[in-house]
Design an enzyme around this catalytic site. Structure first.
Site, PDB file in Angstrom:
ATOM      1  N   GLU A  30       0.829  -1.205   0.000  1.00 16.27           N
ATOM      2  CA  GLU A  30       0.000   0.000   0.000  1.00 16.27           C
ATOM      3  C   GLU A  30       0.865   1.257   0.000  1.00 16.27           C
ATOM      4  OE1 GLU A  30      -3.873   2.022   2.169  1.00 16.27           O
ATOM      5  OE2 GLU A  30      -2.828   0.379   3.188  1.00 16.27           O
ATOM      6  N   GLU A  37     -12.911   2.338   2.508  1.00 11.68           N
ATOM      7  CA  GLU A  37     -12.243   2.491   3.801  1.00 11.68           C
ATOM      8  C   GLU A  37     -12.619   3.839   4.402  1.00 11.68           C
ATOM      9  OE1 GLU A  37      -7.822   1.475   5.319  1.00 11.68           O
ATOM     10  OE2 GLU A  37      -7.914   3.120   3.870  1.00 11.68           O
TER      11      GLU A  37
END
EC number: 5.1.3.-
Length: 289
Positions: free
Chosen positions: A146, A240
């Site tokens: 990420e 998210e």
């Protein structure tokens, strides 16, 4: 393509009760996949998770962020070893779940560093991540790194940095995880990074600039989704969002959640699911233009 939701939208605790609750709520909101945050993969209740996923017909992925004590970009061999052991256990959890996507800040600690990454630290990071990727490959698991903002790592802040990191490792199951929240801080635009990383992009997080409702901040989602359509992306797309009304206090502080932009996670989740699906439906019509 699976549309998913991060488990921390629903609960800050992933004991057996929290696992079941996050799976149930993810399905009720209309998603296809739940992303489990493996805060402690050694204690994660795999059997409860498998049972809940089967009951609700849901797929799973998992993520984590390393700490100071498990920072594989450290120059301390003992810390690197602890981080690699943690990552290997997380990979084993994925395999036991029958899941195929592991992602997150797994190449350094997830924190604000006060110095640039060192050459020795980067070498340690790449060596450890490469070994973890090899283990994951044997188990049929993709590992996606990420890319996050400068306040959460000093290693990978842009898609191009991630490409350079991966080039040396050259593992087919090792890819890139982009997140619109972080891109909005670090990238020059929301289109070029998708094209730049097209061959390596394996996982996507959808988050607003202020971590609240999608479409109410400064992220250019129209351009971002057009870019996904341009490259034919078909990997997971996962919502998210964080609120201290759900997330535990320590994690809230680490993420900088100083004000809450939502309290009703059921409404938030349903809105996000519809928002993402609407964008993906719309970009399919671009080929008719």
């Amino acid at each position: 393509m699976k549309i998913g939701c991060h488990g921390l939208v629903w609960t800050g605790h992933f004991d057996a009760e929290g696992i079941r609750y996050s799976v149930q709520k993810t399905r009720e909101a209309g998603f296809d996949l739940v992303e489990f945050p493996l805060m402690d993969p050694f204690s994660f209740d795999v059997q409860t998770a498998k049972s809940a996923l089967a009951e609700h017909g849901l797929a799973a992925s998992a993520s984590l962020g390393l700490s100071d004590a498990t920072d594989v970009s450290s120059e301390d061999p003992a810390v690197v070893k602890a981080g690699e052991e943690l990552l290997n256990r997380a990979v084993d959890v994925l395999a036991e779940l029958g899941a195929t996507d592991f992602c997150g800040v797994i190449y350094s600690a997830m924190k604000k560093y006060m110095e640039p990454a060192t050459a020795a630290g980067l070498a340690n990071s790449k060596a450890a991540v490469g070994r973890v990727a090899d283990r994951a490959s044997d188990l049929g698991i993709n590992v996606s790194l990420e890319v996050v903002n400068r306040y959460e790592t000093n290693v990978l802040n842009t898609g191009r940095q991630a490409l350079a990191y991966l080039e040396e490792l050259n593992r087919p199951n090792l890819g890139i995880h982009l997140d619109t929240y972080h891109m909005n801080i670090e990238e020059s635009d929301m289109f070029s990074p998708i094209l730049d990383t097209a061959e390596a992009l394996r996982y996507v997080h959808i988050g607003e600039s202020h971590r609240g409702y999608l479409g109410t901040g400064s992220v250019d989602f129209d351009t971002f989704f057009k870019a996904l359509g341009r490259i034919g992306y078909d990997g997971p797309v996962v919502f998210e969002s964080f609120s201290s009304s759900v997330v535990a206090p320590d994690l809230s502080r680490m993420l900088g959640i100083w004000r809450n932009l939502w309290a009703d996670n059921e409404e938030l989740g349903a809105h996000a699911n519809a928002f993402i699906r609407d964008k993906l439906t719309a970009i399919k019509t671009i080929e008719l233009h």
